[in-house]
Write an enzyme that holds these catalytic residues in place. Structure first.
Site, PDB file in Angstrom:
ATOM      1  N   LYS A  13      -5.729  -3.490  14.526  1.00 19.69           N
ATOM      2  CA  LYS A  13      -4.547  -2.508  14.603  1.00 19.69           C
ATOM      3  C   LYS A  13      -4.966  -1.244  14.414  1.00 19.69           C
ATOM      4  CE  LYS A  13      -2.822  -4.589  10.857  1.00 19.69           C
ATOM      5  NZ  LYS A  13      -3.857  -5.655  10.387  1.00 19.69           N
ATOM      6  N   ARG A  88       5.356  -5.656   6.430  1.00 19.84           N
ATOM      7  CA  ARG A  88       4.653  -6.819   6.088  1.00 19.84           C
ATOM      8  C   ARG A  88       5.047  -7.924   5.498  1.00 19.84           C
ATOM      9  NH1 ARG A  88      -0.679  -3.909   5.817  1.00 19.84           N
ATOM     10  NH2 ARG A  88      -2.260  -5.334   5.309  1.00 19.84           N
ATOM     11  N   ARG A 127     -17.031  -3.866   8.916  1.00 18.99           N
ATOM     12  CA  ARG A 127     -16.284  -2.873   8.960  1.00 18.99           C
ATOM     13  C   ARG A 127     -16.868  -1.612   8.018  1.00 18.99           C
ATOM     14  NH1 ARG A 127     -10.125  -3.170   8.743  1.00 18.99           N
ATOM     15  NH2 ARG A 127     -10.195  -4.306   6.927  1.00 18.99           N
ATOM     16  N   ARG A 161     -14.645  -0.641   2.517  1.00 16.32           N
ATOM     17  CA  ARG A 161     -13.760  -0.845   1.472  1.00 16.32           C
ATOM     18  C   ARG A 161     -14.181  -1.805   0.618  1.00 16.32           C
ATOM     19  NH1 ARG A 161      -8.522  -1.841   5.387  1.00 16.32           N
ATOM     20  NH2 ARG A 161      -8.137  -3.225   3.775  1.00 16.32           N
ATOM     21  N   ARG A 172      -6.319 -12.179   1.493  1.00 11.23           N
ATOM     22  CA  ARG A 172      -5.571 -11.292   2.032  1.00 11.23           C
ATOM     23  C   ARG A 172      -5.025 -12.393   3.382  1.00 11.23           C
ATOM     24  NH1 ARG A 172      -9.774  -7.057   2.968  1.00 11.23           N
ATOM     25  NH2 ARG A 172      -8.637  -6.378   4.686  1.00 11.23           N
TER      26      ARG A 172
END
Ligand code: ADP
Ligand code: ADP
Ligand code: ZN
Length: 215
Positions: A13, A88, A127, A161, A172
């Site tokens: 996203k 969400r 990431r 992160r 998650r």
């Protein structure tokens, strides 16, 4: 144009929102980025949000709805915006509908990016982002052209992160399945939902999204 990018953690996203921002001048509104900034600055919202974020759970609707309501009132959102990570759950989607109708605005598209969990896990674990401009990278799938130098701004400091670890990722995914997936029938019934294959390469996904948006 008002657009929602929907998809599980790691679906791409943020990556696609940044491309649309660079190429089409749409503003990216990422609640995750805004919350991380609030945590770093130890604001009232940041202090309240931190524990839920570290655990891979949702922060309260009150916090994110207030953040978004404030943000979409800013001048730079006048020509449209991309919501990345919001809404969400169904109550957030209802709050968004109310905000938009109050301003006389209309949601144009909700684009769902589908990616399987094995691929999502690889994307999340690899990431990292530029600390200066927030451009997203990946150890394997999107390395900077020159190692340790940001393609976009030349910065040399990168961050990973805290919640991008294998344990929190499972929590998650569970949060996504139980709370966020119910948005699919919600938007399908409004006739605004489109699906793209998020498993393809970044360029191809970008092409599919542009086709949906007609840009
Ligand atoms: P999200 O915002 O949905 O959590 P990101 O845009 O941050 O996801 O993407 C997660 C990671 O996967 C990033 O490291 C990004 O560079 C990488 N990535 C994004 N899209 C793709 C893709 N289509 N193929 C391979 N890697 C991708
Ligand atoms: P990802 O796309 O990788 O899941 P985000 O950056 O969008 O990550 O979100 C990181 C964390 O911030 C989430 O796990 C959640 O705790 C919090 N968060 C972000 N957006 C929302 C939202 N709309 N509602 C509640 N919590 C949110
Ligand atoms: Zn940078």
């Amino acid at each position: 144009m008002i657009l929602i990018l929907l998809g599980a953690p790691g679906a791409g996203k943020g990556t696609q929102a940044q491309r649309l921002m660079n190429e089409h001048g749409l503003v990216q509104l990422s609640t995750g980025d805004m919350l991380r900034e609030a945590v770093a600055n130890k604001t009232e919202y940041g202090i309240k949000a931190k524990a839920a974020m570290d655990a891979g759970e949702l922060v309260t609707d009150e916090i994110v709805v207030n953040i978004i309501a404030d943000r979409i009132g800013h001048d730079d959102c006048k020509n449209g915006f991309i919501l990345d990570g919001f809404p969400r759950n169904v109550p957030q989607a209802e709050a968004l509908d109310a905000m938009l109708s109050e301003k006389g605005l209309k949601l144009d598209h909700v684009v769902l990016m589908t990616v399987d969990e094995e691929e999502l896990t690889k994307r999340i674990i690899g990431r990292f982002t530029c600390s200066s401009c927030n451009e997203g990278y990946h150890d394997e799938f999107k390395r900077p052209a020159v190692d340790n130098v940001c393609d976009k701004c030349g910065g040399t400091d990168f961050t990973r992160r805290k919640d991008d670890n294998i344990e929190t990722v499972q929590a998650r995914f569970e949060t996504y399945r139980s709370q966020t997936e119910p948005l699919l029938p919600y938007y399908e019934s409004k006739g605004v939902l489109s699906k793209v294959n998020g498993m393809s390469a970044i360029e191809e996904v970008a092409g599919e999204i542009k086709a949906v948006l007609g840009v």
